[in-house]
Design a protein around this motif. Structure first.
Motif, PDB file in Angstrom:
ATOM      1  N   UNK A  97       0.842  -1.206   0.000  1.00  0.00           N
ATOM      2  CA  UNK A  97       0.000   0.000   0.000  1.00  0.00           C
ATOM      3  C   UNK A  97       0.873   1.252   0.000  1.00  0.00           C
ATOM      4  N   UNK A  98       1.953   1.205   0.770  1.00  0.00           N
ATOM      5  CA  UNK A  98       2.887   2.330   0.804  1.00  0.00           C
ATOM      6  C   UNK A  98       3.561   2.519  -0.555  1.00  0.00           C
ATOM      7  N   UNK A  99       3.879   1.403  -1.228  1.00  0.00           N
ATOM      8  CA  UNK A  99       4.455   1.481  -2.577  1.00  0.00           C
ATOM      9  C   UNK A  99       3.493   2.185  -3.537  1.00  0.00           C
ATOM     10  N   UNK A 100       2.222   1.803  -3.453  1.00  0.00           N
ATOM     11  CA  UNK A 100       1.221   2.407  -4.340  1.00  0.00           C
ATOM     12  C   UNK A 100       1.100   3.905  -4.076  1.00  0.00           C
ATOM     13  N   UNK A 134      12.037   3.427  -8.553  1.00  0.00           N
ATOM     14  CA  UNK A 134      11.622   2.161  -9.162  1.00  0.00           C
ATOM     15  C   UNK A 134      12.625   1.048  -8.849  1.00  0.00           C
ATOM     16  N   UNK A 135      13.910   1.363  -8.904  1.00  0.00           N
ATOM     17  CA  UNK A 135      14.941   0.371  -8.618  1.00  0.00           C
ATOM     18  C   UNK A 135      14.844  -0.107  -7.174  1.00  0.00           C
ATOM     19  N   UNK A 136      14.661   0.816  -6.264  1.00  0.00           N
ATOM     20  CA  UNK A 136      14.531   0.477  -4.843  1.00  0.00           C
ATOM     21  C   UNK A 136      13.276  -0.362  -4.608  1.00  0.00           C
ATOM     22  N   UNK A 137      12.198   0.005  -5.267  1.00  0.00           N
ATOM     23  CA  UNK A 137      10.927  -0.695  -5.100  1.00  0.00           C
ATOM     24  C   UNK A 137      11.013  -2.132  -5.601  1.00  0.00           C
ATOM     25  N   UNK A 138      11.727  -2.355  -6.687  1.00  0.00           N
ATOM     26  CA  UNK A 138      11.870  -3.706  -7.226  1.00  0.00           C
ATOM     27  C   UNK A 138      12.620  -4.614  -6.254  1.00  0.00           C
ATOM     28  N   UNK A 139      13.652  -4.093  -5.609  1.00  0.00           N
ATOM     29  CA  UNK A 139      14.399  -4.875  -4.624  1.00  0.00           C
ATOM     30  C   UNK A 139      13.520  -5.234  -3.434  1.00  0.00           C
ATOM     31  N   UNK A 140      12.738  -4.271  -2.975  1.00  0.00           N
ATOM     32  CA  UNK A 140      11.852  -4.509  -1.837  1.00  0.00           C
ATOM     33  C   UNK A 140      10.782  -5.532  -2.183  1.00  0.00           C
ATOM     34  N   UNK A 141      10.224  -5.443  -3.388  1.00  0.00           N
ATOM     35  CA  UNK A 141       9.191  -6.382  -3.819  1.00  0.00           C
ATOM     36  C   UNK A 141       9.733  -7.808  -3.857  1.00  0.00           C
ATOM     37  N   UNK A 142      10.959  -7.973  -4.314  1.00  0.00           N
ATOM     38  CA  UNK A 142      11.573  -9.306  -4.377  1.00  0.00           C
ATOM     39  C   UNK A 142      11.678  -9.913  -2.976  1.00  0.00           C
ATOM     40  N   UNK A 186       1.319 -10.861  -4.458  1.00  0.00           N
ATOM     41  CA  UNK A 186       2.418 -11.037  -5.414  1.00  0.00           C
ATOM     42  C   UNK A 186       2.049 -10.401  -6.749  1.00  0.00           C
ATOM     43  N   UNK A 187       0.794 -10.562  -7.150  1.00  0.00           N
ATOM     44  CA  UNK A 187       0.307  -9.948  -8.377  1.00  0.00           C
ATOM     45  C   UNK A 187       0.438  -8.427  -8.309  1.00  0.00           C
ATOM     46  N   UNK A 188       0.082  -7.849  -7.159  1.00  0.00           N
ATOM     47  CA  UNK A 188       0.195  -6.407  -6.976  1.00  0.00           C
ATOM     48  C   UNK A 188       1.653  -5.962  -7.077  1.00  0.00           C
ATOM     49  N   UNK A 189       2.533  -6.703  -6.407  1.00  0.00           N
ATOM     50  CA  UNK A 189       3.951  -6.344  -6.414  1.00  0.00           C
ATOM     51  C   UNK A 189       4.548  -6.441  -7.817  1.00  0.00           C
ATOM     52  N   UNK A 190       4.152  -7.475  -8.559  1.00  0.00           N
ATOM     53  CA  UNK A 190       4.632  -7.618  -9.936  1.00  0.00           C
ATOM     54  C   UNK A 190       4.104  -6.486 -10.812  1.00  0.00           C
ATOM     55  N   UNK A 191       2.874  -6.072 -10.562  1.00  0.00           N
ATOM     56  CA  UNK A 191       2.313  -4.956 -11.331  1.00  0.00           C
ATOM     57  C   UNK A 191       3.069  -3.660 -11.042  1.00  0.00           C
ATOM     58  N   UNK A 192       3.356  -3.430  -9.757  1.00  0.00           N
ATOM     59  CA  UNK A 192       4.025  -2.195  -9.358  1.00  0.00           C
ATOM     60  C   UNK A 192       5.502  -2.167  -9.723  1.00  0.00           C
ATOM     61  N   UNK A 193       6.068  -3.336 -10.040  1.00  0.00           N
ATOM     62  CA  UNK A 193       7.502  -3.392 -10.360  1.00  0.00           C
ATOM     63  C   UNK A 193       7.745  -4.162 -11.651  1.00  0.00           C
ATOM     64  N   UNK A 194       7.250  -3.670 -12.793  1.00  0.00           N
ATOM     65  CA  UNK A 194       7.467  -4.368 -14.065  1.00  0.00           C
ATOM     66  C   UNK A 194       8.942  -4.344 -14.444  1.00  0.00           C
ATOM     67  N   UNK A 195       9.353  -5.297 -15.264  1.00  0.00           N
ATOM     68  CA  UNK A 195      10.755  -5.374 -15.670  1.00  0.00           C
ATOM     69  C   UNK A 195      11.192  -4.153 -16.465  1.00  0.00           C
ATOM     70  N   UNK A 196      10.292  -3.625 -17.300  1.00  0.00           N
ATOM     71  CA  UNK A 196      10.626  -2.443 -18.089  1.00  0.00           C
ATOM     72  C   UNK A 196      10.638  -1.247 -17.168  1.00  0.00           C
ATOM     73  N   UNK A 197      11.803  -0.789 -16.813  1.00  0.00           N
ATOM     74  CA  UNK A 197      11.934   0.314 -15.868  1.00  0.00           C
ATOM     75  C   UNK A 197      12.797   1.410 -16.480  1.00  0.00           C
TER      76      UNK A 197
END
Length: 286
Positions: A97-100, A134-142, A186-197
């Motif tokens: 939620x904080x990511x969003x 975005x880079x920081x968010x992807x690490x956190x999502x993982x 997990x679906x939400x996290x993948x949506x918020x952190x797509x590979x194309x950054x």
């Protein structure tokens, strides 16, 4: 990354108690989201469905027959596992939620820079901040997804044997609900952190290969709002055409709205998860 979530199956007893029928109906509905496209609308729909599932579970937990759980040591152990899992899911839900919310803030800053057509250096600074986020968010999502995977493995490792059919159905339904909750998060996290950054250096927000081909066939590419924004910004900033700047603004507006709706959906799931956890604690205290 996967383009849709896959609910991890935790089998229910072969003959479920009639009181769990409504919950199982909601569980079956949730599995339909597996075939949905990976977009903000499908993610938000899954979050709304999850809220309905939790509402049904809470009704089940309020039944007098369900309160027999407190008198069975083995069931109390299983409930303790569910409580531990609920804490982890609540943590992940809160962080998502904080990511969003943070996404809305960064996208709002980008929108402002593009709308006002600030000097190139100002837009570049805003893009760099967005890329860093975005880079920081992807690490956190993982990290969060690894945490949820461990939780599901623990659920699957504990067997339910020699239990009352109704009570085992209740525990089984809650296990599956938590597994689906995990998959949706997990679906939400993948949506918020797509590979194309976006890349922090220069104007290019997407790789050269993606940029060359995707703009021409964007309507057929199945890109989510993040990726569409990356493409629109890349084109607008590099070519500096008024129409493309307007397109970038519209894409940024759509992304900000999508992030806001996801935040709202996560908030609804968070509140219902708290309520379900409170009902479980109430059962154990009797």
């Amino acid at each position: 990354m996967a383009t849709k979530y896959h609910a991890r199956s935790i089998s229910l007893p072969s003959k479920s108690h009639p009181s769990t029928v409504k919950v199982e109906e909601e569980l079956r509905k949730m599995k339909t989201w597996e075939s949905c496209s990976f977009s903000s609308s499908s993610v938000c729909g899954a979050l709304l469905g999850l809220q309905d599932l939790y509402d049904s579970i809470d009704e089940l937990l309020k039944m007098g027959s369900t309160h027999q759980i407190s008198s069975c040591p083995q069931l109390k152990q299983l409930v303790d596992e569910l409580l531990d899992g609920s804490v982890r899911l609540l943590d992940v839900c809160s962080l998502a939620k904080d990511m969003a919310f943070q996404t809305q803030q960064h996208v709002g800053a980008l929108y402002s820079a593009v709308r006002r057509r600030k000097r190139d250096s100002a837009i570049k600074t805003t893009i760099a901040a967005y890329a860093c986020y975005r880079k920081k968010m992807m690490k956190e999502a993982k990290k969060l997804m690894i945490s949820m995977k461990k939780m599901n493995e623990k659920f699957n490792s504990t067997q339910m044997t020699n239990l009352d059919n109704h009570l085992s159905s209740v525990i089984g339904a809650m296990r599956q609900a938590y597994s689906i909750n995990s998959s949706i998060l997990e679906s939400v996290l993948l949506y918020l952190t797509p590979l194309t950054k976006p890349k922090a250096r220069g104007w290019s927000l997407v790789s050269k290969g993606v940029h060359n081909g995707a703009i021409a066939c964007e309507s057929k590419s199945g890109l989510n709002e993040f990726e569409s924004v990356d493409l629109a910004l890349s084109s607008a900033v590099e070519e500096k055409e008024v129409e493309k700047l307007h397109m970038a603004q519209r894409r940024l507006e759509s992304l900000e709205m999508a992030a806001r709706e996801i935040e709202s959906g996560l908030d609804g799931v968070f509140r219902r998860s708290i309520k379900t956890r409170a009902s479980l604690l109430n059962i154990l205290s009797q």
